[in-house]
Design a protein around this motif. Structure first.
Motif, PDB file in Angstrom:
ATOM      1  N   ASP A 253       0.776  -1.130  -0.116  1.00 12.79           N
ATOM      2  CA  ASP A 253      -0.158  -0.079   0.190  1.00 12.79           C
ATOM      3  C   ASP A 253       0.696   1.346   0.092  1.00 12.79           C
ATOM      4  OD1 ASP A 253      -2.151  -1.465  -0.161  1.00 12.79           O
ATOM      5  OD2 ASP A 253      -3.167  -1.016   1.771  1.00 12.79           O
ATOM      6  N   VAL A 279      -3.838   3.188   0.479  1.00 13.57           N
ATOM      7  CA  VAL A 279      -4.487   2.565  -0.664  1.00 13.57           C
ATOM      8  C   VAL A 279      -3.313   1.889  -1.340  1.00 13.57           C
ATOM      9  CG1 VAL A 279      -6.115   4.392  -0.836  1.00 13.57           C
ATOM     10  CG2 VAL A 279      -3.936   4.819  -1.907  1.00 13.57           C
ATOM     11  N   VAL A 283      -4.436   2.420  -7.218  1.00 15.17           N
ATOM     12  CA  VAL A 283      -5.316   3.321  -6.838  1.00 15.17           C
ATOM     13  C   VAL A 283      -4.966   4.746  -6.626  1.00 15.17           C
ATOM     14  CG1 VAL A 283      -6.885   3.909  -5.161  1.00 15.17           C
ATOM     15  CG2 VAL A 283      -6.798   1.428  -5.823  1.00 15.17           C
ATOM     16  N   LYS A 314     -10.722   9.735   4.685  1.00 13.70           N
ATOM     17  CA  LYS A 314     -10.668   8.280   4.577  1.00 13.70           C
ATOM     18  C   LYS A 314     -12.187   7.883   5.300  1.00 13.70           C
ATOM     19  CE  LYS A 314      -9.440   3.762   4.727  1.00 13.70           C
ATOM     20  NZ  LYS A 314     -10.870   3.456   4.481  1.00 13.70           N
ATOM     21  N   SER A 318     -14.343   3.940   1.773  1.00 15.85           N
ATOM     22  CA  SER A 318     -13.885   4.651   0.480  1.00 15.85           C
ATOM     23  C   SER A 318     -12.914   5.773   0.994  1.00 15.85           C
ATOM     24  CB  SER A 318     -15.188   5.194  -0.391  1.00 15.85           C
ATOM     25  OG  SER A 318     -15.882   6.139   0.559  1.00 15.85           O
ATOM     26  N   VAL A 319     -12.181   6.217  -0.423  1.00 16.38           N
ATOM     27  CA  VAL A 319     -11.312   7.493  -0.147  1.00 16.38           C
ATOM     28  C   VAL A 319     -12.127   8.354  -0.925  1.00 16.38           C
ATOM     29  CG1 VAL A 319      -9.133   8.337  -0.488  1.00 16.38           C
ATOM     30  CG2 VAL A 319      -9.262   5.990   0.508  1.00 16.38           C
ATOM     31  N   ALA A 379     -12.249   1.691  -0.896  1.00 17.61           N
ATOM     32  CA  ALA A 379     -10.964   1.370  -0.590  1.00 17.61           C
ATOM     33  C   ALA A 379     -11.073   0.435   0.660  1.00 17.61           C
ATOM     34  CB  ALA A 379      -9.905   2.506  -0.203  1.00 17.61           C
TER      35      ALA A 379
END
Lengths: 379, 215
Positions: A253, A279, A283, A314, A318-319, A379
């Protein structure tokens, strides 16, 4: 503490040997019990039954003494190690005389049986493979001598002893090395932290001076203002470098704060959480390019000096990355027009990228409050 | 007249800030270069506002803030930071600072921040709003929280997000059709809840440590 190194054990590593010494104590007691059971079963056939119990008594006493002795790091030295070997060898060597020919014919090798391995293990734990093998050879020779007085020599016990000495010595050495490596890593880590702390101080004073130059320059105007502007840009660059801290997200990540940090400047401000926004690398790459495209769009369509803000959030699953500028805004329908006309710059490079990640893009424009692009990816 | 104390280890910066404040009509009651000294003189100097640099040679930002508030509880602390080290900034506002500004801010922004801090307002940068939003989310997501973590109302979250996106309080008030004062209150609440939670955590920690010592 003495500076003399005993075998592989250096100061500070004794702690790590403790479990091995404890295991040896268990082995001694188990082997002693087995020897006592054997004697109890067979002592009537021995030449000197009483003496066989005396030997068991000596073994019991010595077991107690060594368990106590090896528990103290300062006692784990040559005098005790040599005495250990000598006492055990003596118990082994007196066995043939006590057992006599009858005893041996019952298939009993000697009184201590497996107990003779304990000094070999002690030597191995205290000094590694080589020491373990030396003790095994000495004990093996004693075993051969005691055996050969009756029916010739068998190499079984000496070979087992040598293997035990090798294996335990190896493990002892490994555990000590692991401990030393751990210690070195800890020291290195401490040194790095210290360096980081010093670097932070230095960065801070550089930033102080840059801020001062920027401030005074802007106030003085003219050429000085230009210098001030340059100082301001360098400030933003250095600040992103040191501001996000050393936290590294788990393998594979990427910390989104770090990769988006490249866009922070005098006109672009970045707002993120204080902890890493981890992430997957792919991504991060796509998001970075999408943010870059959105910011390029601002630079292209808005007046120079238009400011932009990037907010990284965050959420549970999801981001969310929002890019806002304080430019004039996009008139309603403008994006659709561009798409229809085949000029898909913004739509393609931003929407396409985010949609490929399974995310969504939302545009919003408030008159007088610029344009907002909201990128949401799972995410 | 508003009494201001300037705490910064960089002499040129310290003098520059003090001069600007004096020109603007503030009474600069003390300029010091160390955290320990700042804490010692705070009770006597009785500053309404402390302009505090986070990177001091002797004490951490949090230690200085705790010390200042203990010595003179009514003082308001405006943190100035050159590096904007995120965790440091977040810790500083959790410890009780009510304003934060990067040193790269323009003179007018700085003077405005001092004025608002003296008025009891909270001074947020977009960066700080992002940090505070992140902190609330972190507390809410923390595994098995010891007690109910502080939460933002939907409106507070909305306001904080707008601050983080660079909108001024005035712009936020226009967009949400509320008064400037209401926006200000929302921002202030987000900080107060975090500071309160932080104090509770500190007390809990102290009690736990105390119990451990007795064993």
């Amino acid at each position: 503490m003495t500076a003399v190194a005993r075998g592989p054990a250096r100061p500070g590593t004794e702690e790590f040997e403790v479990p091995l010494w404890r295991a040896l104590a268990v082995f001694r007691i188990a082997a002693l019990s087995y020897a006592a059971v054997r004697v109890a079963q067979n002592f009537r056939h021995y030449d000197h039954p009483v003496l066989s119990w005396v030997v068991i008594g000596v073994m019991a006493g010595w077991t107690a003494l060594t368990i106590y002795g090896y528990r103290q790091p300062r006692w784990r030295r040559w005098p005790l190690l040599i005495a250990d070997l000598a006492v055990t060898a003596a118990c082994l060597l007196v066995s043939p005389a006590i057992l006599g020919p009858n005893g041996l014919q019952l298939g009993i090798a000697n009184i201590p049986v497996a107990w003779i391995a304990s000094p070999v293990l002690a030597w191995a734990i205290s000094g590694g493979r080589r020491r373990g093998v030396i003790a095994a050879i000495i004990m093996g020779i004693c075993d051969l001598i005691s055996f050969s007085s009756y029916n010739g020599a068998s190499l079984d016990s000496p070979v087992l002893l040598i293997l035990a000495g090798l294996a335990v010595g190896h493990v002892a050495r490994l555990s000590v090395e692991a401990q030393e490596r751990l210690q070195r890593a800890t020291e290195l880590d401490a040194a790095n932290r210290e360096r980081e702390r010093l670097a932070r101080g230095i960065h801070d004073s550089v930033l102080q001076v840059l801020a001062l130059v920027q401030r005074r320059g802007t106030e003085l105007g003219g050429e000085a203002a230009e210098l001030g502007r340059l100082a301001g840009e360098q400030q933003a660059a250095l600040r992103t470098l040191v501001g996000s801290g050393p936290a590294v997200p788990p393998d594979g990540d990427v910390d989104l704060r770090t990769v988006l940090g490249r866009y922070a400047s005098g006109t672009v401000s970045l707002a993120t959480p204080a902890h890493p926004v981890a992430v997957p690398a792919t991504v991060a790459d796509e998001l970075t390019l999408a943010v870059g495209a959105a910011l390029a769009n601002v630079a292209q369509h808005c007046a120079t000096g238009t400011r932009a803000w990037v907010l990284v959030e965050k959420e549970d699953s999801s981001v969310l990355v929002t890019i806002r500028d304080d430019g004039p805004g996009i008139p309603p329908g403008r994006l659709d027009e561009a798409a229809a006309a085949g000029r898909l710059g913004v739509a393609q490079s931003i929407k396409g990228r985010i949609r490929d990640l399974g995310g969504s893009v939302a545009y919003a424009s408030t008159p007088g409050q610029g344009t907002e692009v909201e990128l949401r990816v799972p995410a | 007249m508003t009494r201001v104390m300037v705490v910064d280890d960089h002499p040129m910066w310290r003098e520059g800030v003090a001069r600007e404040l004096a020109e603007e009509g503030y009474e600069v009651v003390a300029t010091v270069g160390e955290g320990g000294q700042a804490v010692r003189v705070a009770a006597a100097a009785r500053p309404d506002v402390v302009v505090l640099d986070l990177q001091l040679p002797d004490l951490s930002g949090v230690e200085v803030i705790h010390g200042l508030l203990a010595a003179y509880p009514t003082t308001r602390i405006l943190v100035l930071s050159a590096s904007g080290e995120q965790q440091d900034v977040l810790d500083a506002v959790k410890a009780g600072a009510t304003g934060y500004l990067l040193k790269s801010a323009a003179r007018s922004e700085f003077l405005d921040a001092v004025r608002r801090t003296a008025d009891g307002d909270t001074v947020f940068t977009p960066g700080l709003a992002g940090l505070v939003l992140g902190e609330y989310r972190r507390l809410a997501a923390a595994p098995a929280p010891a007690d109910e973590p502080p939460r933002l109302t939907d409106r507070e979250t909305e306001v904080l997000r707008l601050v983080a996106k660079g909108l001024s309080y005035k712009q936020i008030a226009e967009r949400l059709v509320v008064s400037h004062r209401t926006v200000q209150n929302h921002v202030q609440n987000t900080l107060h809840k975090l500071q309160l939670h932080n104090r509770v955590e500190l007390v809990r920690y102290a009690i736990e440590q105390g119990l451990d010592d007795r064993e």
